[in-house]
Every structure is written in structure tokens, then in C-alpha cells.
Design a protein around this motif. Sequence first.
Motif, PDB file in Angstrom:
ATOM      1  N   ARG A 144      -5.860   7.626 -10.655  1.00 42.66           N
ATOM      2  CA  ARG A 144      -7.121   6.988 -10.255  1.00 42.66           C
ATOM      3  C   ARG A 144      -8.314   7.910 -10.492  1.00 42.66           C
ATOM      4  O   ARG A 144      -9.371   7.477 -10.977  1.00 42.66           O
ATOM      5  CB  ARG A 144      -7.050   6.594  -8.781  1.00 42.66           C
ATOM      6  CG  ARG A 144      -8.292   5.866  -8.272  1.00 42.66           C
ATOM      7  CD  ARG A 144      -8.210   5.590  -6.774  1.00 42.66           C
ATOM      8  NE  ARG A 144      -7.146   4.648  -6.458  1.00 42.66           N
ATOM      9  CZ  ARG A 144      -6.005   4.980  -5.871  1.00 42.66           C
ATOM     10  NH1 ARG A 144      -5.768   6.253  -5.547  1.00 42.66           N
ATOM     11  NH2 ARG A 144      -5.095   4.075  -5.607  1.00 42.66           N
ATOM     12  N   ASP A 198      -2.978   8.954  -7.165  1.00 45.82           N
ATOM     13  CA  ASP A 198      -4.333   9.449  -6.933  1.00 45.82           C
ATOM     14  C   ASP A 198      -4.837  10.227  -8.146  1.00 45.82           C
ATOM     15  O   ASP A 198      -6.017  10.147  -8.495  1.00 45.82           O
ATOM     16  CB  ASP A 198      -4.370  10.331  -5.680  1.00 45.82           C
ATOM     17  CG  ASP A 198      -5.784  10.781  -5.349  1.00 45.82           C
ATOM     18  OD1 ASP A 198      -6.628   9.919  -5.064  1.00 45.82           O
ATOM     19  OD2 ASP A 198      -6.040  12.004  -5.394  1.00 45.82           O
ATOM     20  N   LYS A 223       0.861  -1.190   0.000  1.00 42.80           N
ATOM     21  CA  LYS A 223       0.000   0.000   0.000  1.00 42.80           C
ATOM     22  C   LYS A 223       0.890   1.230   0.000  1.00 42.80           C
ATOM     23  O   LYS A 223       1.679   1.438   0.935  1.00 42.80           O
ATOM     24  CB  LYS A 223      -0.914   0.013   1.223  1.00 42.80           C
ATOM     25  CG  LYS A 223      -1.801   1.254   1.314  1.00 42.80           C
ATOM     26  CD  LYS A 223      -2.715   1.196   2.517  1.00 42.80           C
ATOM     27  CE  LYS A 223      -3.534   2.486   2.669  1.00 42.80           C
ATOM     28  NZ  LYS A 223      -4.329   2.801   1.455  1.00 42.80           N
ATOM     29  N   GLU A 240      -1.129   7.549   0.812  1.00 44.45           N
ATOM     30  CA  GLU A 240      -1.885   8.452  -0.049  1.00 44.45           C
ATOM     31  C   GLU A 240      -1.217   9.806  -0.252  1.00 44.45           C
ATOM     32  O   GLU A 240      -1.182  10.328  -1.360  1.00 44.45           O
ATOM     33  CB  GLU A 240      -3.295   8.644   0.514  1.00 44.45           C
ATOM     34  CG  GLU A 240      -4.160   7.393   0.405  1.00 44.45           C
ATOM     35  CD  GLU A 240      -5.563   7.639   0.900  1.00 44.45           C
ATOM     36  OE1 GLU A 240      -5.858   8.789   1.303  1.00 44.45           O
ATOM     37  OE2 GLU A 240      -6.377   6.689   0.901  1.00 44.45           O
ATOM     38  N   GLU A 293      -7.336  -1.828  -5.622  1.00 49.96           N
ATOM     39  CA  GLU A 293      -7.132  -1.029  -4.420  1.00 49.96           C
ATOM     40  C   GLU A 293      -8.388  -0.277  -4.001  1.00 49.96           C
ATOM     41  O   GLU A 293      -8.599  -0.010  -2.822  1.00 49.96           O
ATOM     42  CB  GLU A 293      -6.003  -0.019  -4.645  1.00 49.96           C
ATOM     43  CG  GLU A 293      -4.654  -0.657  -4.951  1.00 49.96           C
ATOM     44  CD  GLU A 293      -3.595   0.379  -5.243  1.00 49.96           C
ATOM     45  OE1 GLU A 293      -3.942   1.582  -5.346  1.00 49.96           O
ATOM     46  OE2 GLU A 293      -2.427   0.006  -5.371  1.00 49.96           O
ATOM     47  N   GLN A 294      -9.204   0.111  -4.993  1.00 49.84           N
ATOM     48  CA  GLN A 294     -10.372   0.938  -4.666  1.00 49.84           C
ATOM     49  C   GLN A 294     -11.460   0.705  -5.706  1.00 49.84           C
ATOM     50  O   GLN A 294     -11.208   0.763  -6.910  1.00 49.84           O
ATOM     51  CB  GLN A 294      -9.965   2.414  -4.640  1.00 49.84           C
ATOM     52  CG  GLN A 294     -11.081   3.355  -4.245  1.00 49.84           C
ATOM     53  CD  GLN A 294     -10.575   4.778  -4.097  1.00 49.84           C
ATOM     54  OE1 GLN A 294      -9.545   5.028  -3.462  1.00 49.84           O
ATOM     55  NE2 GLN A 294     -11.291   5.732  -4.677  1.00 49.84           N
ATOM     56  N   ASP A 295     -12.674   0.447  -5.252  1.00 55.59           N
ATOM     57  CA  ASP A 295     -13.792   0.220  -6.158  1.00 55.59           C
ATOM     58  C   ASP A 295     -14.116   1.482  -6.942  1.00 55.59           C
ATOM     59  O   ASP A 295     -14.014   2.604  -6.429  1.00 55.59           O
ATOM     60  CB  ASP A 295     -15.037  -0.215  -5.378  1.00 55.59           C
ATOM     61  CG  ASP A 295     -14.891  -1.601  -4.784  1.00 55.59           C
ATOM     62  OD1 ASP A 295     -14.055  -2.371  -5.282  1.00 55.59           O
ATOM     63  OD2 ASP A 295     -15.615  -1.903  -3.815  1.00 55.59           O
ATOM     64  N   ASP A 296     -14.522   1.286  -8.187  1.00 61.24           N
ATOM     65  CA  ASP A 296     -14.984   2.378  -9.034  1.00 61.24           C
ATOM     66  C   ASP A 296     -16.015   1.782  -9.988  1.00 61.24           C
ATOM     67  O   ASP A 296     -15.648   1.169 -10.993  1.00 61.24           O
ATOM     68  CB  ASP A 296     -13.825   3.000  -9.808  1.00 61.24           C
ATOM     69  CG  ASP A 296     -14.228   4.266 -10.559  1.00 61.24           C
ATOM     70  OD1 ASP A 296     -15.354   4.292 -11.103  1.00 61.24           O
ATOM     71  OD2 ASP A 296     -13.426   5.214 -10.614  1.00 61.24           O
TER      72      ASP A 296
END
Length: 659
Positions: free
Chosen positions: A57, A54, A42, A45, A117-120
Motif C-alpha cells: 500500500r 502495508d 480485515k 495491521e 480499504e484506505q483512501d489514497d
Amino acid sequence: MTSNSNGKYDCGKFGNSFKQSAGAAGRTPKSANPQFLFSTTKIHERSFWGKRRDVVRSATLRYQLDVLHKTGRYNASKLQWHPIYAEPVTSWPVPKHLFWDSDVAKWIEGACYFLDEQDDPDIEVAVKELVGMIGDAQQADGYINIHYTVVEPGKRFTNLRDMHELYNAGHLIEAALAHQQHFKNHDLLGPLLKYVELLCRVFGGEPGQLRGYPGHPEIELALLRIYKVSGDERHAKLARFFLDERGNPSGFDGQHYYAAESKRRGDVNGQMPVHYPYRDPYRYQQAHLPIMEQLAIEGHSVRAMYLLTAVADLCIVENESNERYRPVLLRLWENMVQRKMYLTGGIGAIHQWEGFGIDYFLPQGSAEGGCYAETCAAIGVVMLAERLLQLDLDGKYADILELCLYNAVLTGMSSDGKAFTYTNQLASSDGSLSKREEWFECACCPPNVLRTLGVLGGYIWTYHQAGNKSVDVNVHLYCSASLETKTDGSVVSVTQIESTKGYTWAGTPEKGYVTITSQWLSQNNNFKLSIPLQPRLISPHPMAGDLTSGLARGSLVYCVEDVDNPWVNDHFKTTYLDTAQPFLEEERTDIIPSETCIGIKIPKGAKFLKSPEQCSPLLHRGIEMAERTEDLRFIPFYARANRKGKGMMRVALKNIART
């Protein structure tokens, strides 16, 4: 692994074996690629790299998806006619749409890494739709390619030299692996395994098989990646065949394969694409000689890096190949780094073939005779350096990986994630301004940056289980990130925290690795590595005949831009650097939005050549400087072309002390 009666691919036990090898819950092999390792890391951020990822993303993924829609790439796998298919080629014989398969594949691959890593939901819907269209576009025998299905059906595998079928296939394979890793299904992997089965039947050294190999390497490294998770020896065998056969002067009926296939096509005798080198045209594809016989890095720089990355990976997975190929692999690496690499880590001086020139030919810009330094080539250097670190844990490979990543790669995308570079010259000119573009006809670079930043965590460190409750972790990049993996009966966690002011304040060793034992760590769970960073001079190799110097701080290379030096009107051509003046660091908040970085100011550091009224070969004159001086302000090279300006930029200036 077989094809069933309805044409769908039965992956058998492959899915389970894949999950075990790609996950973080088991023993990680030394040969694991960054595309597998990244999921255990990870990146914090608000760190240097966290901020950039970021942007990707939140902005780049959607921006590139929108471009895929607008240009026709998104729906191309529906296999309907598109007007661009009938347009004249820009560079014979390659049509404008030839790379559409790989453009989409790289976007899918990168999207899957970020989704991990992150839902979209919007991005996920697009990925699923694209995957469905690719599966529906597959032919009954497993073949997948837009051009040869829609535009020239019946001509598949007739021009391996130029037409990128196997290159596109390689990127589809890499996308399929990323897709399976995230979605845990075989919606894309199944069709690609069926395609690979077709390739294993078509290509090879057996009677009835084609003894050809791709003009643009990529399929080789993709086959080796899929081999590591499938265990199917046919995948490694085909990769090895492509590498061994490359450059064989008598591979087909006593001829070089590319010459033989050209004859079969009925090409005009001797006709070659305009971008090929005039002498030994197959140097362009590193196919002028068998790999084992090549003495220097040659030709198209991206192709060379993808080829050598595959060679390095073959050395990792096969002891016999390691013994055969490792000496030439290291020879070509050293030739590149010592004689053909720019101060930024960029490679490729010749515009015509987008690649290498002769030793030490490294002009900074096109107005000075060359400089291409393609973004994809720099990404290829990073890929190769990472594989070499798996073969030999030597800091010299990590140094180049870091140099390229922070400079030649990172400069390939704007700070807002919506503009990109193809070439990255070290000096601008009126005909080649320092700027980025929204997209390209040949758009290999933008999605390549996307997918590289997606798996960045896999480049930070490598690790493998060294004992029942022990894990060896090799740290290659210093940035704020956390690693978590499991060993027998316990969880191993490693965290790096860069200083509060970001990467540009954190130090890295110049070479070598320091070993910290588990016994020491058991008594010192937290420790600090502090290495002061100061601006330093860097210069091209003396054999390059370039009496210039630039500035670097840590791994960041710096440049001058007209925005900070508004007095410039000639792209800094007549500007000399006075190294006797002090180098002053300054905090800058006006370069990248919401970010502080370190600039370098040299008061009265710019001096200027006094141009004589007459100067001919018959009139010898020494260098005479004008009385005028100006302050010089430098910014990191990656940050260039993010502000309004005249597009004037230069990395290395003429050094008064060297003239």
C-alpha cells in the motif's frame, strides 16, 4: 444490456445486480471468488500479512505506477506511436509491448482492492485517468487493444496462438470488475461489457464465427467471473466454448485451429516460436489434445494454471460441466502436485517453455538442468487450489495453497516492495544468482503479486449462508484477520488472532478440517488452537533421484544464503547436510527491517565432499568427506535476496544420511 446511439455502453440493470452480489450485506454464494469475498475481511495491521500488505500500500503501488509512467505503459492507451513499437522482437513473434494492456489492467485491479480499504488521492487520480484513456481508446465496435489499434490495425484476431489479445482482454475484464466494485460506476465496466459483446459475436461454433481460442488462457476465468454478476448466459457460453474447443484436432476446415490460422497468415511451413517444445509444439498452450483427453499436466505452467482455474470455475457454476471436467481436473492436479512440484510449491522445471518437464524432473537450478518456478505460476496454483476447495473441502488443497502463498509467491517481492522475481530457482549458480529485479520487459509478475496481496483476505476463508441465521465459515489460512458478514437479521463476526510473535510461531494442521458446530460456539465464543511448530526435514520425491534434504517449519520452507554462511564460494554445491546435529531455532531481527522471524542454526551441520585427485568412470570411488565442518544457518525462503551478498542460495542440500 445494449449499446446506445452515442457508442457508450448502457449497463441497464447490471449495476444493481452487481452491488448485491459483490457486497457483504446479503447471501454469499458458494461460488463467490476471492475478489468479491476479500471486502468482508480485515487483515490486522501488525500481523505477518498485514505488514506485507502495508508495504504494498505504501510503496509498491507508487513504485509500479512510476514504472508505468517511465516505460510508456501509462499513456499507451492514448494510441500514439511509441519508439518501442519499432524495436526488434526479443522472442518472435511477440513484440516487447504486447502485454502493456494487461500490465496496466493488473495495476488498476490491485489499486482498486487497496483503495477499498484506505483512501489514497494520488492513486485514485491515476486510476481514474487510466480508466478514461482506456475508454477513449475503445473502437466503435467495442474492440480494445493497443497493438492491433496502433501497430497492426486490420490484423486483429489473426494470431490467437501467440499475440495475447484475449489474455489482455481477460485482465481488462478483471480490472473492470474491481473498478466497479470500488467506485460503483461503469466507467471501465461499460466499455469492457461492450468488448465482451463483440467477442460473443466473433467467437463460437456458429456459422461465420471463429472457432479459435486463446494461446494464453485468462479470458475464460474472466468471463466466468463476469457471468456470476451479470447473469448473462452468453458470458458462460463463450467461456465454455473456449474450453471445449481447445485442442480440437479438426476445429477449422479439418485442421487444428492454430495450424489453420498459421496457414492463413502465410507463416513459413513448420515455423514455430523458439520457446515451443520441439515435440508436439501445442503442448505449450495445453492445446495438443482436447482438455478431456489430457493425461498429464504439460507445457507453459502459467497457462496451465489459468486454464485449469477456469475449468474448476466452470465446474462450480455448471453441474453438467462438473460431471464432464471434474475427473480430468483432479487427474491433472494430482499429476502436478505428486510429480511436478518443487518443495517450495513452485512449478515449471524447463526454461525454454517456462513450464513442466517429464514426471519427477525437478532439478533445483539451471546449472543442474532446469528450474523455472515462475512467480505467476505459483499465483496460478493458489488460484486453482482455492477453486478446488469450493468443489471439495479437502485439506490437501488448502495445504498447497498455503505452501505456495508463503513461499513461491511471497518470495516474488522484496521486503521493501520495490524489487521482484520472475523465476524462483531453488539453487543459485554463477549464471543465475539469487536476486530480484526492478522490473521486466515482460512484466506480468510484479502487478500480479500486487493484485494477489490486494485480495488476500478472500483466500483466508470462504463462507455462505446455511440457514436463516446461520453462516458456514471454512477457514483455509491461519492469520490475524476479522470477518464480518450479515445474515438474516444479525451480523456474524469471526476473528483470528495469531500469537504475538507472528505467523512463524503459530501452528496449522497438516491436513483435514475440524468442524466446530454453532451449538459449541454458542458456549465457547473464544478458543485457542495451539500446535507446536518444530524444524523438520523435507525431501524431493524419491523418484526424482535427488538425494537432498531441506528444512521447513510450519508452512515456511527455508534456505541457506551466503550472507549467513560467509564461508561458501560454490553456491553450496559441495556442502552436505549433517542431520545428526541439533536443529536450533534463533530469533532473527537482521533479515527483514523491523521484523523478527525464526532462523534455524545447525552447529557443525555443514560437511564437505573431499574431491579426489583423479576420478573417472574407470575409477570407482565412494563418497569421502573432508574433516572440515561449518555451522549452517537457514532463513525463510521468502526472505532471501533482501541483504547485500554474493547471490548464493540453496534450499535443499545433499544429505549425508541419504547418500
